[in-house]
Enzyme design. Structure first.
Site, PDB file in Angstrom:
ATOM      1  N   ALA A  65      37.873  52.565  38.583  1.00  0.00           N
ATOM      2  CA  ALA A  65      37.660  53.854  38.263  1.00  0.00           C
ATOM      3  C   ALA A  65      36.848  54.739  39.224  1.00  0.00           C
ATOM      4  O   ALA A  65      36.003  54.131  39.912  1.00  0.00           O
ATOM      5  CB  ALA A  65      37.101  53.501  36.822  1.00  0.00           C
ATOM      6  N   GLY A 110      39.428  48.593  37.741  1.00  0.00           N
ATOM      7  CA  GLY A 110      40.669  49.284  37.221  1.00  0.00           C
ATOM      8  C   GLY A 110      41.808  49.036  38.187  1.00  0.00           C
ATOM      9  O   GLY A 110      42.975  48.769  37.717  1.00  0.00           O
ATOM     10  N   GLU A 113      42.947  45.644  37.360  1.00  0.00           N
ATOM     11  CA  GLU A 113      43.374  45.493  36.085  1.00  0.00           C
ATOM     12  C   GLU A 113      45.014  46.164  36.148  1.00  0.00           C
ATOM     13  O   GLU A 113      45.830  45.518  35.475  1.00  0.00           O
ATOM     14  CB  GLU A 113      42.742  46.263  35.086  1.00  0.00           C
ATOM     15  CG  GLU A 113      41.139  45.872  35.016  1.00  0.00           C
ATOM     16  CD  GLU A 113      40.331  46.682  34.104  1.00  0.00           C
ATOM     17  OE1 GLU A 113      40.252  48.109  34.125  1.00  0.00           O
ATOM     18  OE2 GLU A 113      39.686  45.992  33.054  1.00  0.00           O
ATOM     19  N   GLU A 133      32.709  45.273  37.865  1.00  0.00           N
ATOM     20  CA  GLU A 133      31.802  46.162  37.051  1.00  0.00           C
ATOM     21  C   GLU A 133      30.411  45.644  36.706  1.00  0.00           C
ATOM     22  O   GLU A 133      29.550  46.473  36.321  1.00  0.00           O
ATOM     23  CB  GLU A 133      32.539  46.254  35.805  1.00  0.00           C
ATOM     24  CG  GLU A 133      33.835  47.140  35.576  1.00  0.00           C
ATOM     25  CD  GLU A 133      35.395  46.354  36.269  1.00  0.00           C
ATOM     26  OE1 GLU A 133      34.870  45.161  36.916  1.00  0.00           O
ATOM     27  OE2 GLU A 133      36.074  46.993  36.225  1.00  0.00           O
TER      28      GLU A 133
HETATM   29  N1  COA Z   1      34.721  55.579  42.601  1.00  0.00           N
HETATM   30  C1  COA Z   1      34.228  56.546  43.303  1.00  0.00           C
HETATM   31  N2  COA Z   1      34.236  56.570  44.736  1.00  0.00           N
HETATM   32  C2  COA Z   1      34.523  55.523  45.367  1.00  0.00           C
HETATM   33  C3  COA Z   1      34.941  54.208  44.787  1.00  0.00           C
HETATM   34  C4  COA Z   1      35.061  54.251  43.247  1.00  0.00           C
HETATM   35  N3  COA Z   1      35.420  53.211  42.448  1.00  0.00           N
HETATM   36  N4  COA Z   1      35.265  52.980  45.608  1.00  0.00           N
HETATM   37  C5  COA Z   1      35.152  53.976  46.692  1.00  0.00           C
HETATM   38  N5  COA Z   1      34.559  55.317  46.715  1.00  0.00           N
HETATM   39  C6  COA Z   1      34.509  55.894  47.832  1.00  0.00           C
HETATM   40  C7  COA Z   1      33.149  55.796  48.327  1.00  0.00           C
HETATM   41  O1  COA Z   1      32.077  56.557  47.504  1.00  0.00           O
HETATM   42  C8  COA Z   1      33.358  56.710  49.526  1.00  0.00           C
HETATM   43  O2  COA Z   1      33.200  57.967  49.478  1.00  0.00           O
HETATM   44  P1  COA Z   1      32.373  58.828  50.410  1.00  0.00           P
HETATM   45  O3  COA Z   1      33.084  58.683  51.902  1.00  0.00           O
HETATM   46  O4  COA Z   1      32.576  60.221  49.701  1.00  0.00           O
HETATM   47  O5  COA Z   1      30.902  58.370  50.450  1.00  0.00           O
HETATM   48  C9  COA Z   1      34.631  56.122  50.127  1.00  0.00           C
HETATM   49  O6  COA Z   1      35.259  55.744  48.797  1.00  0.00           O
HETATM   50  C10 COA Z   1      34.770  55.009  50.902  1.00  0.00           C
HETATM   51  O7  COA Z   1      34.236  54.023  50.298  1.00  0.00           O
HETATM   52  P2  COA Z   1      32.990  53.056  51.021  1.00  0.00           P
HETATM   53  O8  COA Z   1      32.199  52.536  50.035  1.00  0.00           O
HETATM   54  O9  COA Z   1      32.333  54.003  52.119  1.00  0.00           O
HETATM   55  O10 COA Z   1      33.747  52.003  51.636  1.00  0.00           O
HETATM   56  P3  COA Z   1      33.215  50.679  52.251  1.00  0.00           P
HETATM   57  O11 COA Z   1      34.308  50.012  53.103  1.00  0.00           O
HETATM   58  O12 COA Z   1      31.742  50.673  52.789  1.00  0.00           O
HETATM   59  O13 COA Z   1      33.158  49.636  50.723  1.00  0.00           O
HETATM   60  C11 COA Z   1      33.855  49.021  48.469  1.00  0.00           C
HETATM   61  C12 COA Z   1      34.577  49.488  50.003  1.00  0.00           C
HETATM   62  C13 COA Z   1      35.488  48.879  47.815  1.00  0.00           C
HETATM   63  C14 COA Z   1      33.615  47.460  48.840  1.00  0.00           C
HETATM   64  C15 COA Z   1      33.136  49.986  47.899  1.00  0.00           C
HETATM   65  O14 COA Z   1      33.764  51.385  47.791  1.00  0.00           O
HETATM   66  C16 COA Z   1      32.963  49.684  46.378  1.00  0.00           C
HETATM   67  O15 COA Z   1      32.063  48.912  46.168  1.00  0.00           O
HETATM   68  N6  COA Z   1      33.450  50.539  45.498  1.00  0.00           N
HETATM   69  C17 COA Z   1      33.354  50.657  44.078  1.00  0.00           C
HETATM   70  C18 COA Z   1      34.177  49.324  43.671  1.00  0.00           C
HETATM   71  C19 COA Z   1      33.927  48.968  42.008  1.00  0.00           C
HETATM   72  O16 COA Z   1      32.849  48.863  41.520  1.00  0.00           O
HETATM   73  N7  COA Z   1      34.931  49.195  41.153  1.00  0.00           N
HETATM   74  C20 COA Z   1      34.864  49.180  39.826  1.00  0.00           C
HETATM   75  C21 COA Z   1      34.357  50.551  39.371  1.00  0.00           C
HETATM   76  S1  COA Z   1      34.308  50.249  37.456  1.00  0.00           S
END
Ligand code: COA
Length: 259
Positions: A65, A110, A113, A133
């Site tokens: 999400a 998601g 999911e 999450e």
């Molecule tokens: N929601 C909103 N933005 C997200 C996102 C999410 N679920 N996942 C990644 N992004 C965004 C980041 O904020 C970043 O944006 P920015 O460049 O404007 O700062 C961009 O996508 C790239 O992500 P980044 O975190 O810089 O990449 P990374 O390779 O360092 O890490 C992940 C990748 C997937 C490990 C990390 O982005 C992450 O933990 N995302 C969230 C996953 C999550 O918790 N999902 C469940 C949500 S309920």
């Protein structure tokens, strides 16, 4: 730039691509709406037999999400988003056509999911699947806890949820989630191979078997076996079953019409 890209990979095979690569295809509300519209269109098009889901950019399938939409005190919007996700994911799971999920990079929250609502999952070696999450102080809300539990059992599911562990493609394959794991550059071809195989199965049989797989796991065994036979007896009376049997005996390819 449109949030969902639609392309027909082969006649009968529709690919729906999550196209928000700068945010790792995170499921914002507009992206969810566009996804649902694409699903509805693919479901309604009689010529589409197989659906493929993929993420744009090569780094993520879908990273969950859009966490940006969660910030602040927005309970009503939060609840509405979760109810909507559940509805759309259920719709995906109930689609009468096979859905192949092609996972490249992150499939988290998601995103995972969604994968768990698909029928066949093909991963590239870069795939990372998880339900993180809990790290946000939350829990999954789109059916993930229950579908994962039923797919892999309590211990593998606990590892992903309680430790926030991400599993790689090989672990997903060992757990029976991933049907295949291929190098990143071979993902498209691996998906096409599965899609071509799906095209050879009679559509009514596919739809019935999807329902058996979906509903059977939660039904008592004897009732599920009775339902299985009901399905088979119904299919035996179809034009496609006659065609499939005749074609086999006449040593030719069957021409299924979904009748
Ligand atoms: N929601 C909103 N933005 C997200 C996102 C999410 N679920 N996942 C990644 N992004 C965004 C980041 O904020 C970043 O944006 P920015 O460049 O404007 O700062 C961009 O996508 C790239 O992500 P980044 O975190 O810089 O990449 P990374 O390779 O360092 O890490 C992940 C990748 C997937 C490990 C990390 O982005 C992450 O933990 N995302 C969230 C996953 C999550 O918790 N999902 C469940 C949500 S309920």
């Amino acid at each position: 730039m449109s949030l969902i890209k639609i392309s027909d990979l082969l006649p009968g095979v529709r690919q729906i691509t999550f196209n928000r690569p700068d945010k790792l295809n995170a499921l914002s509300t507009p992206l969810m709406d566009a996804f649902e519209a694409a699903l509805d269109a693919a479901a309604a098009a009689p010529e589409i037999r197989v659906i493929v889901l993929r993420g744009a950019g090569g780094k993520a399938f879908v990273a969950g999400a859009d966490i940006g939409e969660y910030q602040g005190d927005r309970s009503a919007e939060f609840i509405a988003y979760q109810m909507n996700s559940r509805r759309v994911f259920d719709k995906l799971e109930r689609l009468a056509k096979p859905v192949i999920c092609a996972i490249d990079g992150f499939a988290l929250g998601g995103g995972f999911e969604i994968a768990l609502c698909c029928d066949i999952i093909v991963c590239s070696e870069t795939a990372q699947l998880g339900l993180p999450e809990g790290r946000l102080g939350l829990s999954p809300g789109g059916g993930g806890t229950q579908r994962l539990l039923r797919a892999v059992g309590k211990y593998a599911a606990s590892d992903l949820m309680l430790a926030g562990w991400r599993m790689d493609a090989r672990r997903a394959q060992a757990l029976g989630i991933a049907a295949d794991v291929v190098p990143q550059e071979a993902l498209g071809e691996a998906v096409l191979k599965r899609a071509r195989a799906c095209l050879k199965i009679a559509p009514l049989a596919q739809a019935e078997m999807k329902r058996l797989l979906r509903e059977g796991g939660d039904a008592p065994l004897e009732a599920a076996k009775s339902y299985e036979q009901e399905v088979l007896f119904r299919l035996y009376g179809t034009r496609d079953a006659k065609e499939g049997i005749d074609a086999f005996l006449e040593k030719r390819d069957p021409q299924f019409r979904g009748e």
